[in-house]
Write a protein that holds these residues in place. Structure first.
Motif, PDB file in Angstrom:
ATOM      1  N   ALA A  91       0.831  -1.296   0.041  1.00 41.37           N
ATOM      2  CA  ALA A  91       0.005  -0.067   0.198  1.00 41.37           C
ATOM      3  C   ALA A  91       0.926   1.234  -0.071  1.00 41.37           C
ATOM      4  O   ALA A  91       0.701   2.278  -0.793  1.00 41.37           O
ATOM      5  N   GLN A  92       1.828   1.215   0.865  1.00 42.84           N
ATOM      6  CA  GLN A  92       2.813   2.374   0.954  1.00 42.84           C
ATOM      7  C   GLN A  92       3.530   2.535  -0.743  1.00 42.84           C
ATOM      8  O   GLN A  92       3.739   3.817  -0.901  1.00 42.84           O
ATOM      9  N   GLN A  93       3.975   1.334  -1.096  1.00 40.91           N
ATOM     10  CA  GLN A  93       4.529   1.693  -2.455  1.00 40.91           C
ATOM     11  C   GLN A  93       3.547   2.108  -3.455  1.00 40.91           C
ATOM     12  O   GLN A  93       3.804   2.933  -4.166  1.00 40.91           O
ATOM     13  N   ALA A  94       2.388   1.632  -3.512  1.00 38.26           N
ATOM     14  CA  ALA A  94       1.289   2.181  -4.408  1.00 38.26           C
ATOM     15  C   ALA A  94       0.820   3.727  -4.102  1.00 38.26           C
ATOM     16  O   ALA A  94       1.060   4.318  -5.326  1.00 38.26           O
ATOM     17  N   LYS A  95       1.009   3.920  -2.942  1.00 39.99           N
ATOM     18  CA  LYS A  95       0.752   5.278  -2.708  1.00 39.99           C
ATOM     19  C   LYS A  95       2.046   6.401  -3.212  1.00 39.99           C
ATOM     20  O   LYS A  95       1.810   7.510  -3.767  1.00 39.99           O
ATOM     21  N   SER A  96       3.343   5.899  -2.816  1.00 37.74           N
ATOM     22  CA  SER A  96       4.495   6.442  -3.337  1.00 37.74           C
ATOM     23  C   SER A  96       4.514   6.750  -4.769  1.00 37.74           C
ATOM     24  O   SER A  96       4.600   7.700  -5.405  1.00 37.74           O
ATOM     25  N   GLU A  97       4.021   5.625  -5.457  1.00 41.44           N
ATOM     26  CA  GLU A  97       3.857   5.606  -7.112  1.00 41.44           C
ATOM     27  C   GLU A  97       3.132   6.664  -7.537  1.00 41.44           C
ATOM     28  O   GLU A  97       3.090   7.402  -8.549  1.00 41.44           O
ATOM     29  N   SER A  98       1.725   6.504  -6.894  1.00 39.63           N
ATOM     30  CA  SER A  98       0.570   7.490  -7.221  1.00 39.63           C
ATOM     31  C   SER A  98       1.016   9.041  -6.939  1.00 39.63           C
ATOM     32  O   SER A  98       0.945   9.800  -7.757  1.00 39.63           O
ATOM     33  N   ASP A  99       1.859   9.128  -5.862  1.00 39.36           N
ATOM     34  CA  ASP A  99       1.979  10.660  -5.588  1.00 39.36           C
ATOM     35  C   ASP A  99       3.203  11.183  -6.698  1.00 39.36           C
ATOM     36  O   ASP A  99       3.410  12.196  -7.051  1.00 39.36           O
ATOM     37  N   SER A 100       4.071  10.104  -7.095  1.00 34.17           N
ATOM     38  CA  SER A 100       5.028  10.638  -8.119  1.00 34.17           C
ATOM     39  C   SER A 100       4.597  10.856  -9.255  1.00 34.17           C
ATOM     40  O   SER A 100       4.955  11.670  -9.910  1.00 34.17           O
ATOM     41  N   LYS A 101       3.577  10.032  -9.801  1.00 35.26           N
ATOM     42  CA  LYS A 101       2.849  10.327 -10.971  1.00 35.26           C
ATOM     43  C   LYS A 101       2.182  11.500 -11.000  1.00 35.26           C
ATOM     44  O   LYS A 101       2.165  12.382 -12.030  1.00 35.26           O
TER      45      LYS A 101
END
Length: 313
Positions: free
Chosen positions: A138-148
């Motif tokens: 979940a943390q990785q997905a959030k980081s990727e979403s924030d980066s995009k």
């Protein structure tokens, strides 16, 4: 005397048998207490087992019982260490080192009496590990979403900056072209020539020219200006003079030159949604500025690509 001797022998045998029976009873009792301590290895039960072993006289049996007590104590120690390690990992499930420590501690529980506890601890480890893995994903997905989202916002800002720069560049080019046209017209309007019927134009609407319509040995063209809607052409020749007054000609010398008009436009996603034609560059630019800064266009800019500019027709 013989009957007395036989009686003593019988008593000794009876006493020995009694001691033997007591020994067997003590061993049996100790065995029972040890079994209880194996199943429920509390400090109290282990202490009872140790006390019961003291009553056992048989050296081999006593040694076996003592070894069993040592095994119980070692098992309790391993179980305690395993429970502590699992508890520490549950409190910090993202820590992989604590997970490995707990797993190794649980794997040391090899006694059949520890099987139930071992199964329970393994389930607790698996549950905590899954929760940690889910949290990591979940943390990785959030980081990727924030980066995009950050990249998209940066691209949008860069796109808006590029469009504004292009718009300003286009406006500068239009202004430059207009100035060049004006300069060329002024330069053309300042020429004077003799003969023929050629006309020169300037933005001011005034021209200087000469018309030779009389025959003679000498002709001179004198001033001609388009003012008050009238032209006065005076020709003086050696054989005579003619003066022609023609009304309503002033300012008409520019009729042959097309007037430049300007279109101010604003596009949304590449489609010109707003545009209007003006007679002057300033009017067109003013229209573009007011349109781009309107609340409607500003709101569109959050979700669409906005471009604008001014160009001559």
């Amino acid at each position: 005397m013989k009957p007395l001797k036989n009686k003593k022998i019988k008593l000794c045998k009876a006493r020995a048998e009694k001691v033997k029976q007591l020994e067997k009873s003590n061993e049996a009792d100790s065995k029972k207490i040890l079994d209880i301590a194996e199943k429920t290895p509390t400090d109290k039960n282990i202490k009872l087992a140790e006390d019961s072993i003291l009553k056992v006289k048989n050296a081999e049996v006593k040694k076996a019982f003592d070894n069993q007590v040592v095994g119980i104590k070692n098992r309790v120690k391993l179980e305690t260490e395993a429970k502590t390690a699992v508890s520490n990992y549950q409190k910090d499930a993202m820590n992989q080192d604590k997970y490995k420590t707990a797993q190794q501690a649980v794997n040391k529980l090899t006694s059949s009496y520890s099987k139930g506890l071992k199964d329970t601890l393994n389930k607790q480890l698996a549950t905590s590990k899954k929760q940690a893995d889910d949290a990591t994903k979940a943390q990785q997905a959030k980081s990727e979403s924030d980066s995009k989202a950050k990249t998209a916002d940066t691209n949008k800002q860069q796109s808006g900056s590029t469009e504004a720069t292009n718009g300003n560049s286009n406006n500068a080019n239009v202004a430059s072209n207009t100035q060049n046209i004006a300069n060329n017209d002024v330069a053309s309007g300042s020429n004077s020539y003799g003969g023929g019927s050629q006309n020169n134009y300037s933005q001011g609407g005034s021209n200087t020219f000469q018309n030779n319509t009389n025959s003679g040995s000498s002709n001179q063209g004198q001033g001609n200006s388009g003012q008050n809607n009238s032209n006065t052409n005076t020709n003086t020749g050696g054989n005579g003079s003619n003066t022609n007054n023609n009304g309503s000609n002033g300012g008409n010398n520019n009729n042959n030159q097309p007037q430049t008009r300007y279109v101010g436009w604003v596009s949304v996603d590449g489609v010109r949604r707003y545009s209007q034609t003006f007679n002057t560059l300033g009017e067109a630019q003013s229209y573009v500025d007011s349109t781009v800064n309107s609340s409607e266009v500003i709101n569109l800019g959050y979700d669409h690509s906005i471009r604008y500019g001014v160009e001559p027709l």
